[in-house]
Design a protein around this motif. Sequence first.
Motif, PDB file in Angstrom:
ATOM      1  N   PRO A   1       1.026  -1.761  -0.119  1.00 34.67           N
ATOM      2  CA  PRO A   1      -0.195   0.271  -0.182  1.00 34.67           C
ATOM      3  C   PRO A   1       1.013   1.235  -0.056  1.00 34.67           C
ATOM      4  O   PRO A   1       2.120   1.193   0.428  1.00 34.67           O
ATOM      5  N   VAL A   2      -0.064   2.675  -0.731  1.00 27.28           N
ATOM      6  CA  VAL A   2       0.996   3.786  -0.667  1.00 27.28           C
ATOM      7  C   VAL A   2      -0.128   4.763  -0.698  1.00 27.28           C
ATOM      8  O   VAL A   2      -1.224   5.211  -0.535  1.00 27.28           O
TER       9      VAL A   2
ATOM     10  N   TYR B   1       9.386   6.103  -4.897  1.00 27.08           N
ATOM     11  CA  TYR B   1       8.728   6.877  -3.566  1.00 27.08           C
ATOM     12  C   TYR B   1       8.684   5.690  -1.941  1.00 27.08           C
ATOM     13  O   TYR B   1       8.751   4.517  -2.627  1.00 27.08           O
ATOM     14  N   LEU B   2       9.717   6.149  -1.376  1.00 25.85           N
ATOM     15  CA  LEU B   2       9.722   5.192  -0.581  1.00 25.85           C
ATOM     16  C   LEU B   2       9.455   6.685   1.505  1.00 25.85           C
ATOM     17  O   LEU B   2      10.052   7.353   0.584  1.00 25.85           O
ATOM     18  N   CYS B   3       8.747   5.842   1.761  1.00 21.23           N
ATOM     19  CA  CYS B   3       8.176   6.013   3.076  1.00 21.23           C
ATOM     20  C   CYS B   3       8.663   5.495   3.990  1.00 21.23           C
ATOM     21  O   CYS B   3       7.976   4.310   4.271  1.00 21.23           O
ATOM     22  N   TYR B   4       8.785   5.850   4.771  1.00 25.01           N
ATOM     23  CA  TYR B   4       9.701   5.412   6.414  1.00 25.01           C
ATOM     24  C   TYR B   4       9.758   6.198   7.412  1.00 25.01           C
ATOM     25  O   TYR B   4      10.833   7.148   7.174  1.00 25.01           O
TER      26      TYR B   4
ATOM     27  N   PRO C   1       0.411   3.924   4.992  1.00 25.20           N
ATOM     28  CA  PRO C   1       0.349   3.357   6.161  1.00 25.20           C
ATOM     29  C   PRO C   1       0.374   2.440   7.759  1.00 25.20           C
ATOM     30  O   PRO C   1      -0.180   2.317   8.385  1.00 25.20           O
ATOM     31  N   THR C   2       1.396   1.268   7.167  1.00 20.02           N
ATOM     32  CA  THR C   2       1.494   0.585   7.284  1.00 20.02           C
ATOM     33  C   THR C   2       2.084   0.211   8.857  1.00 20.02           C
ATOM     34  O   THR C   2       2.457  -0.044   9.909  1.00 20.02           O
TER      35      THR C   2
ATOM     36  N   PHE D   1      -5.630   2.448   0.302  1.00 19.75           N
ATOM     37  CA  PHE D   1      -3.806   2.814  -0.181  1.00 19.75           C
ATOM     38  C   PHE D   1      -3.568   1.926  -1.185  1.00 19.75           C
ATOM     39  O   PHE D   1      -2.066   2.462  -1.212  1.00 19.75           O
ATOM     40  N   GLY D   2      -4.377   0.762  -1.398  1.00 23.41           N
ATOM     41  CA  GLY D   2      -3.642   0.009  -2.437  1.00 23.41           C
ATOM     42  C   GLY D   2      -4.036  -0.923  -3.231  1.00 23.41           C
ATOM     43  O   GLY D   2      -4.286  -1.837  -1.696  1.00 23.41           O
TER      44      GLY D   2
END
Length: 411
Positions: free
Chosen positions: A130-131, A182-185, A189-190, A380-381
């Motif tokens: 998810p994104v 794109y990286l999100c950390y 949502p996780t 989110f996907g």
Amino acid sequence: MAKINQNYLQLQGSYLFAEVARRRNKFISENPNAQVISLGIGDVTRPLPEAVVKSLHDSVDEMAEANTFRGYGPEQGYEFLINAIIENDYKARGIELKTSEVFVSDGSKCDVGNIQEIFSADSIVAVQDPVYPVYVDTNVMAGRSGAFDKEKNQYSNIVYLTCNKENGFVPELPKSKVDIIYLCYPNNPTGMTLSKEELKKWVDYARSNKCVILYDSAYEAYIQEDDVPRSIYEIEGAKEVAIEFRSFSKTAGFTGTRCAYTVVPKELLAYDEDGNSVPLNDLWNRRQTTKFNGVSYITQKGAAAIYSEQGKAQIASLVDYYMTNAKIIREGVASLGIEVFGGVNAPYIWLKTPNGLGSWEFFDKLLTEANIVGTPGVGFGQAGQGYFRLTAFGSRENTEKAVERLSKLQF
């Protein structure tokens, strides 16, 4: 005849959180006596820190005097804030930055959406699944998405990197050519994170394949474990391939005050049609000076106050408050026999919906039977189907009430 941007017609339905709000409002209108608790949209509930409030008041007073009044400020941001950012968020972790590499803005959401303007329209984009929806939707608006496959719930020209229980929510490196990643950390949502070793794989991949990583670390302040990287620039070589986004919204309660920043290193290059290298710092600076007049002096003074000794202590207290909420939710959900993830280094709890319920089915069950609003994972996907996100940004009272209500549900 005025013609529209056809790419907007490729957008699927309404923005996720707008749909959540619509369903919530419909339920409340039909059940006016229901005491609905919102653990869906990630908006903060605690007031601004005292150090920030004092600084805001002082700067308003400055704007009221002729000799201290300020009009347009520097588009990239005032040096007092940029220097505080560099000293506290980066130099303290052994990362050296120049003032010309930090761009103050009115929100990470804006920057994450706007940054794609400086890349070619035919760039191939990879996103986690998810994104966070903004990553996908802004590229759809720019025409990079291709056709939408309703069965797969995905766009044909976007590469989706699946994150689920089976792979520990750690995405695999792309198997096909991509240009932008794109990286999100900590992840939204996780609520999950990457280790330095895992993040190094992405930096090495980007260096080998001349990719650019757009690294969203808006929730960095919530990291609790020492071995989790707080910046991608902790990884050797990352300045050559990564842009980092940070925000004061969740860190200091600025969701309604609006202030953030983006780091674009001088070493970071992309390429023109002839293969010549072009510094992305120059392009982003050109974009910002053309389309953005900067964040107000008042807001930037408020943001700078979080780096004072009092501000740091008050921010730590805010983070502790929300992370205590996260622990309450995480332990409460787990006690029901529901699989739960996140909530350790991030204010989001990601749970596996019980008994095979779909994400929206679970949303409706929580809303109608427990009067709790969360966010369906499938929003989110496709990889989020069968998952659900709860946020720790509610009040302590509402967080505890929500967990109590959850404990009474029959699954």
